[in-house]
Design a protein around this motif. Structure first.
Motif, PDB file in Angstrom:
ATOM      1  N   SER A  89       0.842  -1.195   0.000  1.00  0.00           N
ATOM      2  CA  SER A  89       0.000   0.000   0.000  1.00  0.00           C
ATOM      3  C   SER A  89       0.877   1.244   0.000  1.00  0.00           C
ATOM      4  N   VAL A  90       1.596   1.406  -1.089  1.00  0.00           N
ATOM      5  CA  VAL A  90       2.386   2.615  -1.305  1.00  0.00           C
ATOM      6  C   VAL A  90       2.003   3.152  -2.683  1.00  0.00           C
ATOM      7  N   LEU A 106       1.279  13.275   6.565  1.00  0.00           N
ATOM      8  CA  LEU A 106      -0.122  12.956   6.853  1.00  0.00           C
ATOM      9  C   LEU A 106      -0.312  12.577   8.318  1.00  0.00           C
TER      10      LEU A 106
ATOM     11  N   SER B  33      -3.496  20.647   6.909  1.00  0.00           N
ATOM     12  CA  SER B  33      -2.158  20.261   6.453  1.00  0.00           C
ATOM     13  C   SER B  33      -2.210  18.916   5.721  1.00  0.00           C
ATOM     14  N   GLN B  34      -3.137  18.039   6.134  1.00  0.00           N
ATOM     15  CA  GLN B  34      -3.287  16.761   5.418  1.00  0.00           C
ATOM     16  C   GLN B  34      -3.845  16.987   4.018  1.00  0.00           C
ATOM     17  N   ALA B  37      -1.046  18.138   1.924  1.00  0.00           N
ATOM     18  CA  ALA B  37      -0.149  17.027   1.598  1.00  0.00           C
ATOM     19  C   ALA B  37      -0.752  16.182   0.474  1.00  0.00           C
ATOM     20  N   MET B  38      -2.058  15.949   0.541  1.00  0.00           N
ATOM     21  CA  MET B  38      -2.720  15.171  -0.513  1.00  0.00           C
ATOM     22  C   MET B  38      -2.738  15.945  -1.833  1.00  0.00           C
ATOM     23  N   TRP B  40      -0.391  18.015  -2.721  1.00  0.00           N
ATOM     24  CA  TRP B  40       0.994  17.881  -3.194  1.00  0.00           C
ATOM     25  C   TRP B  40       1.153  16.566  -3.955  1.00  0.00           C
ATOM     26  N   ARG B  41       0.590  15.511  -3.390  1.00  0.00           N
ATOM     27  CA  ARG B  41       0.667  14.199  -4.046  1.00  0.00           C
ATOM     28  C   ARG B  41      -0.006  14.256  -5.408  1.00  0.00           C
ATOM     29  N   LYS B  44       2.107  16.116  -7.949  1.00  0.00           N
ATOM     30  CA  LYS B  44       3.235  15.276  -8.378  1.00  0.00           C
ATOM     31  C   LYS B  44       2.776  14.301  -9.452  1.00  0.00           C
ATOM     32  N   LYS B  45       1.614  13.677  -9.203  1.00  0.00           N
ATOM     33  CA  LYS B  45       1.110  12.677 -10.144  1.00  0.00           C
ATOM     34  C   LYS B  45       0.741  13.324 -11.470  1.00  0.00           C
ATOM     35  N   ARG B  48       3.828  13.824 -13.395  1.00  0.00           N
ATOM     36  CA  ARG B  48       4.417  12.574 -13.885  1.00  0.00           C
ATOM     37  C   ARG B  48       3.605  11.974 -15.026  1.00  0.00           C
ATOM     38  N   ASN B  49       2.304  12.294 -15.061  1.00  0.00           N
ATOM     39  CA  ASN B  49       1.453  11.724 -16.115  1.00  0.00           C
ATOM     40  C   ASN B  49       0.804  12.841 -16.915  1.00  0.00           C
ATOM     41  N   LYS B 112      -6.686   1.738  -5.676  1.00  0.00           N
ATOM     42  CA  LYS B 112      -5.286   1.357  -5.534  1.00  0.00           C
ATOM     43  C   LYS B 112      -4.954   1.038  -4.088  1.00  0.00           C
ATOM     44  N   VAL B 114      -2.689   2.041  -2.209  1.00  0.00           N
ATOM     45  CA  VAL B 114      -2.241   3.124  -1.338  1.00  0.00           C
ATOM     46  C   VAL B 114      -3.407   3.697  -0.533  1.00  0.00           C
TER      47      VAL B 114
END
Lengths: 344, 279
Positions: A89-90, A106, B33-34, B37-38, B40-41, B44-45, B48-49, B112, B114
């Motif tokens: 789960s990464v 998080l 802040s969460q 962070a999400m 930011w993720r 990034k994705k 990358r795509n 997914k 994650v």
């Protein structure tokens, strides 16, 4: 009152459609031990673990983690556990560093703390060289390691590991075992699920065996093995050999009744102690019974199962390459640890 | 090969200390802040795509040119006089299509592995939904800006000038973000990304075409004209037209923002409930 148990579950039930995946399971895991949940695919291991880890709702029954009720206080429970699933789960699109940094953020780490923790974990898990590579380029073993590292960011006192070594090659598997032992040395409690008796034997202080959603046995790995005998002697007799004489030799030397398959000339006998195999072979030669091949097999999960439940691991559960009855601990295509050991 | 054995830790873990540190629920600051962070993720994705930007980038370019040359003569007599009517319509349409992508990608993401980890972490249940939506602001911005650029290229000269167009872009981005919560909800409900796409299309097509986005509403039969008047997409289109073409902030802006607010108030809680239930 002393320290609360790491896990205490009473009468856990999970029903999918009309099938009871988990059927009133009780669990007690003490602080600081490695507890193994052993069972074939589809037995309800993962479902049980997911309920304890707040990932699935509990249909009936009660679970407490360090005394905190899972259903009533999931947020609090999540702060005490790390979960490493069966499938890593990464995030596939992120690098190892980015993954750990994200999970750190998080969980409330400041950016600088998250960076430092990331660096420390990558080093501990030997992933420094792969730090800037995307997870989609990682090998299975590297993913598992990163996955476990991600569970340890806030150093939770309880770690759930769902089949931590399924699909790993023997060397990576051994490394994972060492890592898990290290966790416990660090003060962690570990609850792991596995299909391999071998793994439970190597790691777990105590084991419970689950079948069709029910707990069928609990105890130390030695207790379990004692129920099936230490190992099995398998002899392939030469064509035309005197099978009755061979059986008589086994009866005399081991005091056990061998299982004979007259058509193929196979004879299996439980061995209380692997050293006794040599005595049986000597006895067979003295009786003039010639043999083709001989092996000593350690008890497999299937044999434990047979002994505990009186039925085989159901064939449906083996569909995707799980070990068959009397077969090896690990399927060969996944790189096995030699399961059949020639007489020592 | 470096060892994977954990080194002897400085302090041995103490479960009772960890127990004492736990808190009951995530606070507002944690949630913020969460969410970042999400986001930011998600950014990034996106980087990358880049292929996921194809629809955002191509649709305004293609549709603007196609509609302008095909319908321009029939509806407004010539292309130049159709553009002030068309461009705000295309902006609305593009932003709505981008909302759909938000729902589709959330569904893909949730399937997914994650997401299992996100669920097992002591984090706010809004953050995994809101984070990608913050990142999606970039998409709405790209879509809106590209449409106006394409318009300019075809000869569109907005009367509202730079401030008017900037206002229209901001309004489109904000509205898109608000409406995306409805599609996020669909994303948490549907079984697959494909079905999110299907459901969203069924909603989007009537909404965009049964509006004043591409044709003047007074050319429509009475009952349809009535529908286009209450259609929220019409409000967005009218507000955008007023801003871009006249630099005027009209009541339509208010209606548009109100619609956005209503969508958030209804669908944000629904999405969070549905996400929790998907555990």
């Amino acid at each position: 009152m002393g320290a609360p148990p790491a896990v205490q579950a009473r009468g856990l039930v999970k029903t999918f459609r009309d099938q009871r995946a988990v059927d009133s399971i009780d669990l007690d895991v003490r602080q600081g031990e490695i507890f193994g949940v052993l069972g074939p695919n589809g037995a309800g291991k993962t479902t049980t673990l997911k309920m304890l880890a707040t990932l699935l709702s509990i249909d009936s029954g009660e679970a407490r983690i360090f005394g905190i009720d899972v259903a009533a206080n999931p947020h609090r429970v999540r702060q005490l556990i790390g979960v490493t699933g069966q499938y890593a789960s990464v995030d596939e699109d992120l690098t190892a560093t980015e993954n750990l940094w994200l999970f750190g953020r998080l969980q409330g780490l400041r950016a600088s703390e998250a960076r430092a923790t990331t660096r420390r974990l990558l080093e501990q898990f030997g992933l420094e060289e792969a730090a800037e590579r995307r997870i989609s380029e990682f090998s299975g073993g590297m993913r598992r390691r990163l996955d476990l590292a991600a569970s340890l960011i806030t150093r939770p006192p309880l770690i759930f590991l769902d089949e931590p070594t399924t699909g790993l090659d023997p060397r990576t598997r051994g490394q994972m075992w060492d890592t898990i032992r290290g966790l416990v040395a660090d003060g962690c409690t570990v609850l792991l699920t596995t299909q391999y008796l071998d793994e439970a034997d190597q790691l777990a202080d105590r084991v419970c065996v689950i079948d069709h959603g029910r707990k069928v046995a609990e105890g130390t790995p030695d207790d379990l093995k004692a129920q099936v005998g230490e190992s099995t002697l398998q002899v392939q007799l030469a064509p035309g050999a005197d099978q009755a004489a061979a059986a008589e030799v086994v009866r005399r030397i081991l005091g056990e009744e061998p299982v004979l398959t007259p058509e193929s000339g196979r004879m299996n006998a439980p061995l209380p102690d692997a050293d006794r195999a040599a005595d049986v072979l000597g006895g067979l030669r003295a009786a003039g019974v010639s043999i083709r091949s001989v092996s000593v097999a350690r008890p497999t999960l299937d044999e434990v199962f047979l002994a505990l439940t009186g039925h085989d691991v159901p064939p449906a559960d083996r569909a995707d390459g799980e070990p068959g009855p009397g077969a090896v601990d690990i399927p060969d295509d996944r790189g096995s640890i030699a399961p059949l050991e020639v007489a020592r | 090969m470096s060892t994977t054995v954990l080194e002897a830790p400085a302090t041995v873990l103490d479960a009772s200390a960890a127990l004492a540190r736990t808190h009951g629920r995530p606070g507002i600051r944690d949630t913020a802040s969460q969410t970042l962070a999400m986001a930011w993720r998600a950014l990034k994705k996106m980087r990358r795509n880049p292929e996921q930007f194809f629809d955002v980038a191509l649709q305004p370019l293609l549709f603007t040119a196609m509609f302008a040359y095909v319908f321009g003569g029939a509806i407004s007599g010539d292309v130049d006089s159709y553009l002030p009517l068309l461009i705000p319509g295309i902006v609305a349409q593009t932003v709505l299509t981008t909302c759909m992508a938000t729902g589709v990608q959330l569904r893909e993401d949730m399937d997914k592995g994650v997401f299992d980890r996100f669920r097992s972490l002591p984090m706010s249940r809004v953050a995994p939904l809101a984070g990608p939506m913050v990142a999606d602001l970039v998409r709405y911005l790209i879509a809106a800006v590209l449409t106006y650029l394409m318009g300019l290229l075809l000869g569109y000269r907005p009367g509202g000038g730079v401030p008017g167009v900037a206002g229209a872009v901001v309004l489109a981005v904000v509205t898109g973000w608000a409406i995306a919560w409805a599609f996020t909800w669909i994303g948490t409900l549907a079984r697959s990304a494909r079905s999110v796409q299907g459901i969203s299309m069924m909603i989007l097509f009537p909404l965009t075409f049964l509006s004043n986005a591409f044709v003047p509403a007074d050319t429509l039969p009475g009952w349809l004209e009535t529908f286009t008047k209450v259609n929220p997409v019409s409000h967005l289109v009218s507000a955008t037209r007023d801003l871009a073409n006249n630099g005027a902030i009209t009541a339509q802006v208010g209606w548009t923002l109100l619609t956005g607010l209503v969508v958030i108030v209804i669908f944000l809680p629904l999405s969070v409930v549905s996400y929790r239930r998907s555990l």
